[in-house]
Design an enzyme around this catalytic site. Structure first.
Site, PDB file in Angstrom:
ATOM      1  N   LYS A 146      -2.535  -5.644  -8.247  1.00  8.87           N
ATOM      2  CA  LYS A 146      -2.202  -6.571  -9.862  1.00  8.87           C
ATOM      3  C   LYS A 146      -1.682  -7.561  -9.841  1.00  8.87           C
ATOM      4  O   LYS A 146      -1.788  -8.546 -10.229  1.00  8.87           O
ATOM      5  CB  LYS A 146      -1.199  -5.818 -10.267  1.00  8.87           C
ATOM      6  CG  LYS A 146      -1.363  -4.146 -10.575  1.00  8.87           C
ATOM      7  CD  LYS A 146      -0.678  -3.386 -11.177  1.00  8.87           C
ATOM      8  CE  LYS A 146       0.947  -2.658 -10.169  1.00  8.87           C
ATOM      9  NZ  LYS A 146       1.268  -2.212  -9.494  1.00  8.87           N
TER      10      LYS A 146
ATOM     11  N   ARG B 199       6.579   1.337 -17.534  1.00  9.81           N
ATOM     12  CA  ARG B 199       6.541   1.619 -16.084  1.00  9.81           C
ATOM     13  C   ARG B 199       6.227   3.207 -16.049  1.00  9.81           C
ATOM     14  O   ARG B 199       6.495   4.519 -15.735  1.00  9.81           O
ATOM     15  CB  ARG B 199       7.285   1.878 -14.455  1.00  9.81           C
ATOM     16  CG  ARG B 199       6.175   0.790 -13.054  1.00  9.81           C
ATOM     17  CD  ARG B 199       7.564   0.813 -12.371  1.00  9.81           C
ATOM     18  NE  ARG B 199       6.327   0.871 -11.058  1.00  9.81           N
ATOM     19  CZ  ARG B 199       6.361  -0.421 -10.297  1.00  9.81           C
ATOM     20  NH1 ARG B 199       6.169  -1.655 -11.234  1.00  9.81           N
ATOM     21  NH2 ARG B 199       5.664  -0.325  -8.934  1.00  9.81           N
TER      22      ARG B 199
ATOM     23  N   ARG C 236       0.068  -4.708   4.228  1.00 10.88           N
ATOM     24  CA  ARG C 236       0.912  -5.705   3.564  1.00 10.88           C
ATOM     25  C   ARG C 236       1.707  -5.323   4.420  1.00 10.88           C
ATOM     26  O   ARG C 236       2.277  -6.262   4.554  1.00 10.88           O
ATOM     27  CB  ARG C 236       0.258  -5.420   2.033  1.00 10.88           C
ATOM     28  CG  ARG C 236       1.356  -6.809   1.259  1.00 10.88           C
ATOM     29  CD  ARG C 236       1.200  -5.787  -0.418  1.00 10.88           C
ATOM     30  NE  ARG C 236       2.553  -4.840  -0.888  1.00 10.88           N
ATOM     31  CZ  ARG C 236       2.045  -4.592  -2.114  1.00 10.88           C
ATOM     32  NH1 ARG C 236       1.383  -5.746  -2.530  1.00 10.88           N
ATOM     33  NH2 ARG C 236       3.076  -3.890  -2.219  1.00 10.88           N
TER      34      ARG C 236
ATOM     35  N   ARG D   4       8.398  -7.003   3.032  1.00 15.28           N
ATOM     36  CA  ARG D   4       8.251  -5.100   2.540  1.00 15.28           C
ATOM     37  C   ARG D   4       8.506  -3.583   3.344  1.00 15.28           C
ATOM     38  O   ARG D   4       7.824  -3.583   3.065  1.00 15.28           O
ATOM     39  CB  ARG D   4       7.352  -5.150   1.354  1.00 15.28           C
ATOM     40  CG  ARG D   4       8.000  -6.214  -0.268  1.00 15.28           C
ATOM     41  CD  ARG D   4       6.271  -6.194  -0.565  1.00 15.28           C
ATOM     42  NE  ARG D   4       7.100  -4.876  -1.503  1.00 15.28           N
ATOM     43  CZ  ARG D   4       6.221  -3.984  -2.829  1.00 15.28           C
ATOM     44  NH1 ARG D   4       5.500  -5.445  -3.758  1.00 15.28           N
ATOM     45  NH2 ARG D   4       6.695  -3.770  -3.386  1.00 15.28           N
TER      46      ARG D   4
ATOM     47  N   ARG E  96       6.257   6.920  -3.867  1.00 13.53           N
ATOM     48  CA  ARG E  96       5.945   5.578  -4.586  1.00 13.53           C
ATOM     49  C   ARG E  96       4.860   6.396  -5.555  1.00 13.53           C
ATOM     50  O   ARG E  96       4.577   5.813  -6.779  1.00 13.53           O
ATOM     51  CB  ARG E  96       5.635   4.194  -4.633  1.00 13.53           C
ATOM     52  CG  ARG E  96       6.752   3.786  -4.025  1.00 13.53           C
ATOM     53  CD  ARG E  96       6.996   2.462  -3.445  1.00 13.53           C
ATOM     54  NE  ARG E  96       6.376   1.710  -3.263  1.00 13.53           N
ATOM     55  CZ  ARG E  96       5.216   0.578  -2.502  1.00 13.53           C
ATOM     56  NH1 ARG E  96       5.590   1.312  -0.967  1.00 13.53           N
ATOM     57  NH2 ARG E  96       4.975  -0.714  -2.847  1.00 13.53           N
TER      58      ARG E  96
HETATM   59  P1  ADP Z   1       4.908  -1.800  -5.851  1.00 13.91           P
HETATM   60  O1  ADP Z   1       3.880  -3.040  -5.146  1.00 13.91           O
HETATM   61  O2  ADP Z   1       4.928  -0.450  -5.831  1.00 13.91           O
HETATM   62  O3  ADP Z   1       3.115  -1.732  -7.221  1.00 13.91           O
HETATM   63  P2  ADP Z   1       6.457  -3.268  -7.981  1.00 13.91           P
HETATM   64  O4  ADP Z   1       6.020  -5.147  -6.784  1.00 13.91           O
HETATM   65  O5  ADP Z   1       6.097  -3.815  -8.920  1.00 13.91           O
HETATM   66  O6  ADP Z   1       6.016  -2.690  -6.751  1.00 13.91           O
HETATM   67  O7  ADP Z   1       8.566  -3.117  -7.287  1.00 13.91           O
HETATM   68  C1  ADP Z   1       8.374  -2.626  -6.351  1.00 13.91           C
HETATM   69  C2  ADP Z   1      10.149  -1.805  -6.427  1.00 13.91           C
HETATM   70  O8  ADP Z   1      10.790  -2.248  -7.267  1.00 13.91           O
HETATM   71  C3  ADP Z   1       9.506  -0.188  -6.952  1.00 13.91           C
HETATM   72  O9  ADP Z   1       8.823   0.832  -6.260  1.00 13.91           O
HETATM   73  C4  ADP Z   1      10.695   0.440  -7.718  1.00 13.91           C
HETATM   74  O10 ADP Z   1      11.676   0.023  -7.350  1.00 13.91           O
HETATM   75  C5  ADP Z   1      11.375  -1.684  -8.705  1.00 13.91           C
HETATM   76  N1  ADP Z   1      10.576  -1.429  -9.884  1.00 13.91           N
HETATM   77  C6  ADP Z   1      10.088  -2.518 -10.315  1.00 13.91           C
HETATM   78  N2  ADP Z   1       9.987  -2.656 -11.278  1.00 13.91           N
HETATM   79  C7  ADP Z   1       9.715  -1.457 -12.210  1.00 13.91           C
HETATM   80  C8  ADP Z   1      10.350  -1.067 -12.957  1.00 13.91           C
HETATM   81  N3  ADP Z   1       9.297  -1.698 -14.750  1.00 13.91           N
HETATM   82  N4  ADP Z   1      10.498   0.229 -13.271  1.00 13.91           N
HETATM   83  C9  ADP Z   1      11.607   0.717 -13.060  1.00 13.91           C
HETATM   84  N5  ADP Z   1      11.185   0.277 -11.516  1.00 13.91           N
HETATM   85  C10 ADP Z   1      10.760  -0.566 -11.316  1.00 13.91           C
END
Ligand code: ADP
Length: 201
Positions: free
Chosen positions: A14, A89, A128, A134, A146
């Site tokens: 994304k 989400r 990654r 991260r 996740r």
């Molecule tokens: P990923 O790489 O897993 O898609 P992101 O970088 O978007 O994850 O987000 C990392 C973390 O931040 C998620 O695992 C969650 O804990 C938190 N997070 C991000 N967006 C949201 C959301 N819309 N609602 C709740 N928690 C979120």
């Protein structure tokens, strides 16, 4: 104005694709993951609250995330449209976004899902994790959590927009350029629909 939700499991690409779309369509990219990471890095109160959830691979509570998102949208009153990445989400977040768009006199035009298998995701996230710094990408338990959270809590958001005839799926496997071209096809179609609607008055 066109507002798009870029959707898909963690590691589906994304962030990479959102950047390409920003350059092509002049939309503004809002990533809740990036917003949280900024707050973690600067150790803000929001960051401190979010950390416990993020490190476990859980979602940050809706009220916290929704407030942060609202604030960010309100910071960009001149935007020609948004690409939402990592939000909504949960169904509660989707409902909050609907209200926010109404208040801003606009709407979500589409949700586009990048479709990637579970095996490919785990492989990509571990890869990654070697360079991203991260911590949530370096631990297979957190990654697995996740993905489970995505399947349980997030994937119903696709159905929510499908009921509104707004959900699209795009194959998320291939080169970055191939995937970008698939997204462009969907988004060009959205702009065409919008032009037709305006012409019809
Ligand atoms: P990923 O790489 O897993 O898609 P992101 O970088 O978007 O994850 O987000 C990392 C973390 O931040 C998620 O695992 C969650 O804990 C938190 N997070 C991000 N967006 C949201 C959301 N819309 N609602 C709740 N928690 C979120």
């Amino acid at each position: 104005m066109i507002n798009i939700i870029l959707f898909g499991p963690p590691g589906s690409g994304k962030g990479t694709q959102a950047q390409i779309l920003v350059d092509k369509y002049g939309l503004e990219h809002i990533s809740t993951g990036d917003l949280f990471r900024y707050n973690l890095k600067h150790n803000t109160d929001l960051g401190k609250e979010a950390r416990t959830y993020i490190d476990k691979g859980e979602l940050v509570p809706d009220n916290v995330t929704i407030n942060m998102l609202k604030q960010r949208v309100e910071e960009s009153p001149e935007a020609e449209g948004f690409i939402f990445d990592g939000f909504p989400r949960t169904i509660a977040q989707a409902e909050a976004l609907m209200k926010l768009m109404e208040v801003e006199n606009t709407q979500i035009n589409a949700l586009i899902k990048l479709e990637v298998s579970r095996e490919a995701i785990v492989e990509r996230l571990l890869e990654r994790g070697k360079t991203s710094g991260r911590s949530d990408d370096q631990n297979e338990t957190t990654i697995s959590k996740r993905i489970d959270v995505y399947l349980d809590e997030t994937s119903p958001v696709f159905d929510y927009y499908q009921n509104l005839d707004k959900s699209y799926g795009v194959n998320g496997l291939g080169t970055i350029e191939e995937i970008a071209n698939r997204l462009h096809a969907v988004i060009d179609h959205l702009y065409a629909i919008q032009r037709e609607t305006i012409e019809k008055g």
